[in-house]
Motif scaffolding. Structure first.
Motif, PDB file in Angstrom:
ATOM      1  N   ASP A   1       1.082  -1.038  -0.026  1.00  0.00           N
ATOM      2  CA  ASP A   1       0.021  -0.119   0.054  1.00  0.00           C
ATOM      3  C   ASP A   1       0.993   1.051  -0.195  1.00  0.00           C
ATOM      4  N   THR A   2       0.251   2.496  -0.389  1.00  0.00           N
ATOM      5  CA  THR A   2       0.874   3.715  -0.043  1.00  0.00           C
ATOM      6  C   THR A   2       0.912   3.937   1.348  1.00  0.00           C
ATOM      7  N   TRP A   3       1.894   4.338   1.915  1.00  0.00           N
ATOM      8  CA  TRP A   3       2.080   4.701   3.241  1.00  0.00           C
ATOM      9  C   TRP A   3       1.586   6.135   3.445  1.00  0.00           C
ATOM     10  N   THR A   4       0.623   6.067   4.322  1.00  0.00           N
ATOM     11  CA  THR A   4       0.195   7.656   4.663  1.00  0.00           C
ATOM     12  C   THR A   4       0.642   8.003   6.185  1.00  0.00           C
ATOM     13  N   THR A   5       1.620   7.182   6.685  1.00  0.00           N
ATOM     14  CA  THR A   5       1.957   7.413   8.028  1.00  0.00           C
ATOM     15  C   THR A   5       2.985   8.669   7.963  1.00  0.00           C
ATOM     16  N   PRO A   6       3.293   9.047   9.148  1.00  0.00           N
ATOM     17  CA  PRO A   6       4.175  10.378   9.022  1.00  0.00           C
ATOM     18  C   PRO A   6       5.415   9.973   8.426  1.00  0.00           C
ATOM     19  N   PHE A   7       6.158  10.766   7.834  1.00  0.00           N
ATOM     20  CA  PHE A   7       7.245  10.652   7.041  1.00  0.00           C
ATOM     21  C   PHE A   7       7.356   9.375   6.055  1.00  0.00           C
ATOM     22  N   GLU A   8       5.977   9.050   5.674  1.00  0.00           N
ATOM     23  CA  GLU A   8       5.839   7.672   4.882  1.00  0.00           C
ATOM     24  C   GLU A   8       6.473   6.595   5.440  1.00  0.00           C
ATOM     25  N   LEU A   9       6.773   6.496   6.676  1.00  0.00           N
ATOM     26  CA  LEU A   9       7.422   5.390   7.549  1.00  0.00           C
ATOM     27  C   LEU A   9       6.435   4.237   7.338  1.00  0.00           C
ATOM     28  N   PRO A  10       6.949   2.974   7.372  1.00  0.00           N
ATOM     29  CA  PRO A  10       6.216   1.627   7.350  1.00  0.00           C
ATOM     30  C   PRO A  10       5.392   1.578   8.448  1.00  0.00           C
TER      31      PRO A  10
ATOM     32  N   LEU B   1      16.020   1.710 -15.562  1.00  0.00           N
ATOM     33  CA  LEU B   1      16.384   0.251 -14.734  1.00  0.00           C
ATOM     34  C   LEU B   1      16.625   1.068 -13.408  1.00  0.00           C
ATOM     35  N   GLU B   2      17.236   2.045 -13.090  1.00  0.00           N
ATOM     36  CA  GLU B   2      17.298   2.408 -11.632  1.00  0.00           C
ATOM     37  C   GLU B   2      16.037   2.366 -10.858  1.00  0.00           C
ATOM     38  N   ARG B   3      14.988   2.754 -11.430  1.00  0.00           N
ATOM     39  CA  ARG B   3      13.746   3.103 -10.905  1.00  0.00           C
ATOM     40  C   ARG B   3      12.953   1.548 -10.918  1.00  0.00           C
ATOM     41  N   SER B   4      13.564   0.415 -11.674  1.00  0.00           N
ATOM     42  CA  SER B   4      12.574  -0.538 -11.998  1.00  0.00           C
ATOM     43  C   SER B   4      12.569  -1.220 -10.690  1.00  0.00           C
ATOM     44  N   ASP B   5      13.286  -1.119  -9.601  1.00  0.00           N
ATOM     45  CA  ASP B   5      13.156  -2.117  -8.406  1.00  0.00           C
ATOM     46  C   ASP B   5      12.764  -1.297  -7.397  1.00  0.00           C
ATOM     47  N   ALA B   6      12.099   0.064  -7.540  1.00  0.00           N
ATOM     48  CA  ALA B   6      11.692   0.589  -6.370  1.00  0.00           C
ATOM     49  C   ALA B   6      10.684   0.056  -5.169  1.00  0.00           C
ATOM     50  N   LEU B   7       9.854  -0.438  -5.752  1.00  0.00           N
ATOM     51  CA  LEU B   7       8.743  -1.279  -4.751  1.00  0.00           C
ATOM     52  C   LEU B   7       9.570  -2.468  -3.991  1.00  0.00           C
TER      53      LEU B   7
ATOM     54  N   VAL C   1      10.139  -2.766  -0.181  1.00  0.00           N
ATOM     55  CA  VAL C   1       9.648  -3.987   0.649  1.00  0.00           C
ATOM     56  C   VAL C   1      10.795  -4.580   1.491  1.00  0.00           C
ATOM     57  N   ALA C   2      11.919  -4.967   0.666  1.00  0.00           N
ATOM     58  CA  ALA C   2      13.008  -5.411   1.208  1.00  0.00           C
ATOM     59  C   ALA C   2      13.601  -4.757   2.264  1.00  0.00           C
ATOM     60  N   ALA C   3      13.518  -3.420   2.339  1.00  0.00           N
ATOM     61  CA  ALA C   3      14.444  -2.503   3.650  1.00  0.00           C
ATOM     62  C   ALA C   3      13.460  -2.915   4.677  1.00  0.00           C
ATOM     63  N   VAL C   4      12.084  -3.073   4.582  1.00  0.00           N
ATOM     64  CA  VAL C   4      11.457  -3.280   5.767  1.00  0.00           C
ATOM     65  C   VAL C   4      11.664  -4.524   6.150  1.00  0.00           C
ATOM     66  N   PHE C   5      11.646  -5.572   5.218  1.00  0.00           N
ATOM     67  CA  PHE C   5      11.731  -7.033   5.687  1.00  0.00           C
ATOM     68  C   PHE C   5      13.188  -7.101   6.434  1.00  0.00           C
ATOM     69  N   TYR C   6      14.232  -6.697   5.859  1.00  0.00           N
ATOM     70  CA  TYR C   6      15.484  -7.104   6.188  1.00  0.00           C
ATOM     71  C   TYR C   6      15.987  -6.030   7.635  1.00  0.00           C
ATOM     72  N   SER C   7      14.944  -4.929   7.749  1.00  0.00           N
ATOM     73  CA  SER C   7      15.068  -4.075   9.041  1.00  0.00           C
ATOM     74  C   SER C   7      14.340  -5.170  10.398  1.00  0.00           C
ATOM     75  N   GLN C   8      13.531  -5.750   9.680  1.00  0.00           N
ATOM     76  CA  GLN C   8      12.681  -6.657  10.756  1.00  0.00           C
ATOM     77  C   GLN C   8      13.534  -7.760  10.878  1.00  0.00           C
TER      78      GLN C   8
END
Length: 173
Positions: free
Chosen positions: A7-16, A60-66, A70-77
Motif C-alpha cells: 500500500d501507499t504509506w500515509t504514515t508520518p514521513f511515509e514510514l512503514p 533500470l534504476e527505478r525498476s526495483d523501487a517497490l 519492501v526489502a528494506a522493511v523485511f531486512y530491518s525486521q
C-alpha cells in the motif's frame, strides 16, 4: 484486506506502518515486488524506442523501487526483531532474489541497450573537476548467457574506466 507493505504509506514521513505488518505479509509482498521488478526490466529491454540514458539506465534504476522498499522493511525486521518465520523466509528469499538479479544480468536485449553509446552519459564534478561516466560495457560470461554462482553487478558491468582516465588525465593506466 490489502497487504500493508504494498500500500501507499500515509504514515508520518511515509514510514512503514509496522503496527499493520504481520510476518505473513512479507512473502507475498516480496513476490509481488520481484514480479514488478522483473516486469519493469522486461519492459525496458523490449522498449522499441532508441536506447537513451533516460529510457534505459534511469528506467533500470527505478525498476526495483517497490522491491527496494519492501526489502528494506523485511531486512530491518529480520535484523531487529526476528523469529523462526522470518529466518526461514530469509533463507527462502535469498536464492529467489539472486535468480532475479541473474535474470537481469543475462538479459541479452537489456545488455544490448546498455551498450549503446547513447546510454553513456558524461558529467563534470564542478568541485573536483573530474569527469564521471555512467553506462557500461558488459564483460565476461554474462554475454554468453551463463548464470554465475555469485552474482554481483559490479563484477559484470564495468565502466570503461581506462577511457575515462585517458579522457580526464591522459597517461593514467
Amino acid at each position: 484486506m490489502t497487504n500493508p507493505l504494498l500500500d501507499t504509506w500515509t504514515t508520518p514521513f511515509e514510514l512503514p506502518p509496522f503496527d499493520r505488518i504481520a510476518d505473513a505479509d512479507f512473502e507475498p509482498a516480496m513476490e509481488a515486488a520481484m514480479e514488478a521488478a522483473r516486469g519493469a526490466v522486461l519492459e525496458i529491454a523490449g522498449d522499441p524506442a532508441e536506447p537513451t540514458f533516460a529510457n534505459t539506465i534511469e528506467a533500470l534504476e527505478r525498476s526495483d523501487a517497490l522491491l527496494s522498499r519492501v526489502a528494506a522493511v523485511f531486512y530491518s525486521q529480520a535484523s531487529t526483531d526476528t523469529n523462526d518465520v522470518i529466518k526461514a523466509l530469509e533463507r527462502d528469499l535469498s536464492p529467489r532474489l539472486s535468480a532475479l538479479q541473474a535474470d537481469v544480468l543475462v538479459n541479452a536485449d537489456l545488455i544490448a541497450r546498455i551498450e549503446q553509446p547513447r546510454t553513456v552519459v558524461q558529467r563534470k564534478d564542478h568541485r573536483s573537476g573530474m569527469q564521471h561516466f555512467a553506462g557500461g560495457t558488459v564483460v565476461g560470461h554474462i554475454t554468453r548467457g551463463e548464470h554465475p554462482g555469485n552474482i554481483r553487478l559490479a563484477d559484470h558491468l564495468r565502466l570503461n574506466m581506462h577511457t575515462a582516465r585517458q579522457t580526464v588525465r591522459p597517461g593514467l593506466p
